[in-house]
Design a protein around this motif. Structure first.
Motif, PDB file in Angstrom:
ATOM      1  N   GLN A   1       3.395   7.149  -6.608  1.00 22.92           N
ATOM      2  CA  GLN A   1       1.725   5.237  -6.266  1.00 22.92           C
ATOM      3  C   GLN A   1       1.435   6.018  -5.279  1.00 22.92           C
ATOM      4  O   GLN A   1       0.371   4.891  -4.333  1.00 22.92           O
ATOM      5  CB  GLN A   1       3.624   4.238  -6.446  1.00 22.92           C
ATOM      6  CG  GLN A   1       3.696   3.863  -8.010  1.00 22.92           C
ATOM      7  CD  GLN A   1       4.476   3.529  -7.671  1.00 22.92           C
ATOM      8  OE1 GLN A   1       5.750   3.148  -7.144  1.00 22.92           O
ATOM      9  NE2 GLN A   1       4.801   2.169  -8.814  1.00 22.92           N
ATOM     10  N   SER A   2       1.964   6.115  -3.509  1.00 26.55           N
ATOM     11  CA  SER A   2       2.028   5.959  -2.509  1.00 26.55           C
ATOM     12  C   SER A   2       0.356   6.865  -2.408  1.00 26.55           C
ATOM     13  O   SER A   2      -0.208   6.544  -1.606  1.00 26.55           O
ATOM     14  CB  SER A   2       2.548   6.553  -2.004  1.00 26.55           C
ATOM     15  OG  SER A   2       2.547   7.180  -0.555  1.00 26.55           O
ATOM     16  N   GLU A   3       0.361   8.157  -2.918  1.00 24.68           N
ATOM     17  CA  GLU A   3      -1.319   8.729  -3.256  1.00 24.68           C
ATOM     18  C   GLU A   3      -1.642   8.271  -3.722  1.00 24.68           C
ATOM     19  O   GLU A   3      -2.926   7.809  -3.188  1.00 24.68           O
ATOM     20  CB  GLU A   3      -0.511  10.236  -4.033  1.00 24.68           C
ATOM     21  CG  GLU A   3       0.217  10.848  -2.787  1.00 24.68           C
ATOM     22  CD  GLU A   3       0.866  12.278  -4.100  1.00 24.68           C
ATOM     23  OE1 GLU A   3       0.663  12.188  -5.629  1.00 24.68           O
ATOM     24  OE2 GLU A   3       1.663  12.785  -3.702  1.00 24.68           O
ATOM     25  N   GLN A   4      -2.144   7.614  -5.113  1.00 28.52           N
ATOM     26  CA  GLN A   4      -2.848   6.614  -5.421  1.00 28.52           C
ATOM     27  C   GLN A   4      -3.433   5.456  -4.592  1.00 28.52           C
ATOM     28  O   GLN A   4      -4.223   5.121  -4.608  1.00 28.52           O
ATOM     29  CB  GLN A   4      -1.929   5.868  -6.767  1.00 28.52           C
ATOM     30  CG  GLN A   4      -3.583   5.476  -7.379  1.00 28.52           C
ATOM     31  CD  GLN A   4      -3.725   3.832  -7.661  1.00 28.52           C
ATOM     32  OE1 GLN A   4      -2.867   3.023  -6.956  1.00 28.52           O
ATOM     33  NE2 GLN A   4      -4.970   3.718  -7.945  1.00 28.52           N
ATOM     34  N   ASP A   5      -2.451   4.892  -3.663  1.00 31.74           N
ATOM     35  CA  ASP A   5      -2.693   3.761  -2.767  1.00 31.74           C
ATOM     36  C   ASP A   5      -3.510   4.455  -1.810  1.00 31.74           C
ATOM     37  O   ASP A   5      -4.723   3.816  -1.477  1.00 31.74           O
ATOM     38  CB  ASP A   5      -1.247   3.666  -2.295  1.00 31.74           C
ATOM     39  CG  ASP A   5      -0.475   1.805  -3.248  1.00 31.74           C
ATOM     40  OD1 ASP A   5      -0.891   1.821  -4.207  1.00 31.74           O
ATOM     41  OD2 ASP A   5       0.695   2.008  -2.748  1.00 31.74           O
TER      42      ASP A   5
ATOM     43  N   ILE B   1      -7.942   3.584  -1.745  1.00 31.13           N
ATOM     44  CA  ILE B   1      -7.998   3.708  -0.149  1.00 31.13           C
ATOM     45  C   ILE B   1      -9.725   4.296   0.405  1.00 31.13           C
ATOM     46  O   ILE B   1     -10.549   4.018   0.249  1.00 31.13           O
ATOM     47  CB  ILE B   1      -7.131   3.351   1.295  1.00 31.13           C
ATOM     48  CG1 ILE B   1      -6.688   2.651   1.090  1.00 31.13           C
ATOM     49  CG2 ILE B   1      -8.147   3.369   2.662  1.00 31.13           C
ATOM     50  CD1 ILE B   1      -5.526   2.808   2.062  1.00 31.13           C
ATOM     51  N   TYR B   2      -9.406   5.671   0.333  1.00 27.43           N
ATOM     52  CA  TYR B   2     -10.673   6.663   0.717  1.00 27.43           C
ATOM     53  C   TYR B   2     -11.784   6.296  -0.531  1.00 27.43           C
ATOM     54  O   TYR B   2     -12.438   6.197   0.189  1.00 27.43           O
ATOM     55  CB  TYR B   2     -10.035   7.931   0.274  1.00 27.43           C
ATOM     56  CG  TYR B   2     -10.909   8.955   0.156  1.00 27.43           C
ATOM     57  CD1 TYR B   2     -11.069   9.679   1.691  1.00 27.43           C
ATOM     58  CD2 TYR B   2     -11.326   9.781  -0.855  1.00 27.43           C
ATOM     59  CE1 TYR B   2     -12.352  10.650   1.658  1.00 27.43           C
ATOM     60  CE2 TYR B   2     -12.320  10.816  -1.215  1.00 27.43           C
ATOM     61  CZ  TYR B   2     -12.586  11.441   0.828  1.00 27.43           C
ATOM     62  OH  TYR B   2     -13.602  11.869   0.246  1.00 27.43           O
ATOM     63  N   VAL B   3     -11.844   6.382  -2.022  1.00 24.36           N
ATOM     64  CA  VAL B   3     -12.687   5.435  -2.989  1.00 24.36           C
ATOM     65  C   VAL B   3     -13.164   3.913  -2.265  1.00 24.36           C
ATOM     66  O   VAL B   3     -14.813   3.817  -1.826  1.00 24.36           O
ATOM     67  CB  VAL B   3     -12.330   5.372  -4.350  1.00 24.36           C
ATOM     68  CG1 VAL B   3     -13.033   4.924  -5.192  1.00 24.36           C
ATOM     69  CG2 VAL B   3     -11.842   6.719  -4.551  1.00 24.36           C
TER      70      VAL B   3
END
Length: 109
Positions: free
Chosen positions: A48-52, A56-58
């Motif tokens: 979940q943290s990596e997806q958040d 932001i990056y996308v």
């Protein structure tokens, strides 16, 4: 702490309160299953943290792409200010990009 981790911690407490013995076959299975659930909860939290971070990056890439589109799709005689850069396509078909008043890109159709 996520709701999932709280629920698993509660389950671990219940297992301790019931004095489940790791010396019985059933106790080994239950304790092992609860440990696996705890590991899975940790992995889900990390994902979940990596997806958040990925979102932001996308979003940042999307903003950059919008700025680039604004620079590229300048119609004849139009002037656009984007990303700190002035982009114009003058009446002769010359495409000019300027930053701080200095031309950093110039092209002729």
């Amino acid at each position: 702490m996520s709701a999932l981790k709280k629920r698993i911690t509660y389950l671990q407490g219940l297992a301790l309160g019931l004095n489940i013995s790791i010396h019985s076959a059933e106790g080994k299975v239950l304790v092992y299953m609860i440990d696996i659930l705890a590991d899975l909860a940790e992995m889900v939290t990390k994902i979940q943290s990596e997806q958040d971070d990925f979102k932001i990056y996308v979003d940042s890439i999307d903003d950059d792409l919008t700025s680039l589109e604004n620079m590229v799709y300048v119609t004849l005689g139009q002037k656009v200010i984007t990303g700190g850069m002035t982009v114009q396509n003058d009446d002769t078909g010359t495409f000019i990009a300027e930053r701080n008043g200095e031309a950093c890109f110039k092209a002729k159709d």
